[in-house]
Design an enzyme around this catalytic site. Sequence first.
Site, PDB file in Angstrom:
ATOM      1  N   ASP A   1      42.477  49.382  27.143  1.00  0.00           N
ATOM      2  CA  ASP A   1      41.955  48.648  28.307  1.00  0.00           C
ATOM      3  C   ASP A   1      42.995  48.772  29.421  1.00  0.00           C
ATOM      4  O   ASP A   1      43.992  48.059  29.448  1.00  0.00           O
ATOM      5  CB  ASP A   1      41.707  47.175  27.929  1.00  0.00           C
ATOM      6  CG  ASP A   1      41.196  46.362  29.121  1.00  0.00           C
ATOM      7  OD1 ASP A   1      41.278  46.855  30.261  1.00  0.00           O
ATOM      8  OD2 ASP A   1      40.732  45.232  28.901  1.00  0.00           O
TER       9      ASP A   1
ATOM     10  N   LYS B   1      38.666  47.285  38.170  1.00  0.00           N
ATOM     11  CA  LYS B   1      39.486  46.816  39.294  1.00  0.00           C
ATOM     12  C   LYS B   1      39.716  47.857  40.383  1.00  0.00           C
ATOM     13  O   LYS B   1      38.870  48.050  41.244  1.00  0.00           O
ATOM     14  CB  LYS B   1      40.815  46.273  38.759  1.00  0.00           C
ATOM     15  CG  LYS B   1      40.630  45.020  37.891  1.00  0.00           C
ATOM     16  CD  LYS B   1      41.914  44.272  37.710  1.00  0.00           C
ATOM     17  CE  LYS B   1      41.846  43.194  36.646  1.00  0.00           C
ATOM     18  NZ  LYS B   1      41.164  41.982  37.069  1.00  0.00           N
TER      19      LYS B   1
ATOM     20  N   PHE C   1      43.701  39.724  27.059  1.00  0.00           N
ATOM     21  CA  PHE C   1      42.704  39.302  28.039  1.00  0.00           C
ATOM     22  C   PHE C   1      41.840  40.507  28.380  1.00  0.00           C
ATOM     23  O   PHE C   1      42.311  41.473  28.979  1.00  0.00           O
ATOM     24  CB  PHE C   1      43.324  38.736  29.322  1.00  0.00           C
ATOM     25  CG  PHE C   1      42.258  38.194  30.246  1.00  0.00           C
ATOM     26  CD1 PHE C   1      41.798  36.895  30.107  1.00  0.00           C
ATOM     27  CD2 PHE C   1      41.656  39.008  31.186  1.00  0.00           C
ATOM     28  CE1 PHE C   1      40.767  36.407  30.913  1.00  0.00           C
ATOM     29  CE2 PHE C   1      40.616  38.525  32.006  1.00  0.00           C
ATOM     30  CZ  PHE C   1      40.182  37.226  31.858  1.00  0.00           C
TER      31      PHE C   1
HETATM   32  C1  LIG Z   1      42.974  44.000  31.047  1.00  0.00           C
HETATM   33  C2  LIG Z   1      41.733  43.379  31.612  1.00  0.00           C
HETATM   34  N1  LIG Z   1      40.547  43.652  31.043  1.00  0.00           N
HETATM   35  C3  LIG Z   1      39.405  43.127  31.529  1.00  0.00           C
HETATM   36  C4  LIG Z   1      39.398  42.292  32.623  1.00  0.00           C
HETATM   37  C5  LIG Z   1      38.108  41.711  33.131  1.00  0.00           C
HETATM   38  O1  LIG Z   1      37.747  42.272  34.336  1.00  0.00           O
HETATM   39  P1  LIG Z   1      36.644  41.552  35.267  1.00  0.00           P
HETATM   40  O2  LIG Z   1      37.269  40.296  35.788  1.00  0.00           O
HETATM   41  O3  LIG Z   1      36.360  42.556  36.349  1.00  0.00           O
HETATM   42  O4  LIG Z   1      35.460  41.285  34.402  1.00  0.00           O
HETATM   43  C6  LIG Z   1      40.610  41.994  33.244  1.00  0.00           C
HETATM   44  C7  LIG Z   1      40.648  41.073  34.412  1.00  0.00           C
HETATM   45  O5  LIG Z   1      41.653  40.510  34.764  1.00  0.00           O
HETATM   46  C8  LIG Z   1      41.810  42.543  32.723  1.00  0.00           C
HETATM   47  O6  LIG Z   1      42.993  42.290  33.274  1.00  0.00           O
END
Ligand SMILES: Cc1ncc(COP(=O)(O)O)c(C=O)c1O
Length: 405
Positions: free
Chosen positions: A226, A255, A141
């Site tokens: 990530d 975040k 994700f």
């Molecule tokens: C590992 C990871 N990458 C990217 C994202 C996407 O972040 P955003 O919701 O701020 O676009 C999330 C969101 O849950 C995430 O957990």
Amino acid sequence: MTATESLIAKAEAHSAHNYHPLPVVVSSADGAWMTDVEGRRYLDLLAGYSALNFGHGNRRLIEAAKAQLERVTLTSRAFHHDRFAAFCTELAELCGMEMVLPMNTGAEAVESAVKTARKWGYRVKGVPAEMAKIVVASGNFHGRTTTIISFSTDPEARADFGPYTPGFEIVPYGDLTAMRAAMTENTVAVLLEPIQGESGVIVPPAGYLPAVRELTRERNVLFVADEIQSGLGRTGRTFACEHEGVVPDMYVLGKALGGGIVPVSAVVSSAEVLGVFRPGEHGSTFGGNPLACAVALEVIAMLRSGEYQARAAELGEHLHRELAALTGTGRVTQVRGRGLWAGVDIHPRFGTGREVSEKLMDRGVLVKDTHGSTIRIAPPLVIAKEDLDWGLAQLRGVLGVQGSV
Ligand SMILES: Cc1ncc(COP(=O)(O)O)c(C=O)c1O
């Protein structure tokens, strides 16, 4: 009709139904606690999917934001502003890297990482035009943009959003052999979550991340971690990669970097990698704005103390000990995670993840289900131990376990 029912009815009538929230309407919050419009209090065991690592209304962060609000909030990148240099320098230093590309949301930072890796591939590695490939993992994700969902394996995230962006190879998470087989001379990057959050807090097999590090180095491929959800203290270290002694080529952060106040995200890497950009090739009106930088600078200072990481490690050990005891009761089939972060699989006989979340809400605890039978526990790192214990007691109550186990 109660205030809660009326507000939910209005929200449902006038907002797209792309979420299925629990029926609680929050009106204020402090530390690990939220209060709804009826005056009921709830313990927050989700922390905005780790965006609230430092808790609701953290005084240090609120003061930093307030001070900046009174000075200057936005310049656009057409001009310099006086918080930008410190933000980039200090974030790069926290990551042990050299350069920062600031954005706002997590998905934007992942998009930026994809663009960076492709440009690096063409300009530095010498991949032929339009041929760059990025290897990703199943169950990933990384956000919700058209390109990102193009390499999702979640049918709900993908369906009816095609045509999809090409250039991605999906291999099973944790399978090094498959990753090696997927690599060609046109592979520019491997993009992974060091722990898969949305998938249910999946920790890869020990040795996987170091092996990916070695393989990517061997093949002149960028290792992009990530750490949007796993990073900035959640697992008991600044970065989840640290648990395996791995330093990637690029961190993708978001975040908690915005302290739960403003969206702040960033790609952090070496000068060789982020140095590929020329003016006009990428950008964002709000990326790296003064308010974002001021809040993130305070977040960085707080992380530099190591205090939040230590707390996540210590309380996390306690959390996992308590949850492991629950698996002995048969109510919980598996618990995964690291630090103050857990994916708890509920035995289907005791309800779906959603049902358990609703019952916990009735007892004053807020969590989020994922993938049917799993609930995720990720409290603010500032949660008091007694509050965490109280939350766990509510979980035992919902699962019909008497007393502590
Ligand atoms: C590992 C990871 N990458 C990217 C994202 C996407 O972040 P955003 O919701 O701020 O676009 C999330 C969101 O849950 C995430 O957990």
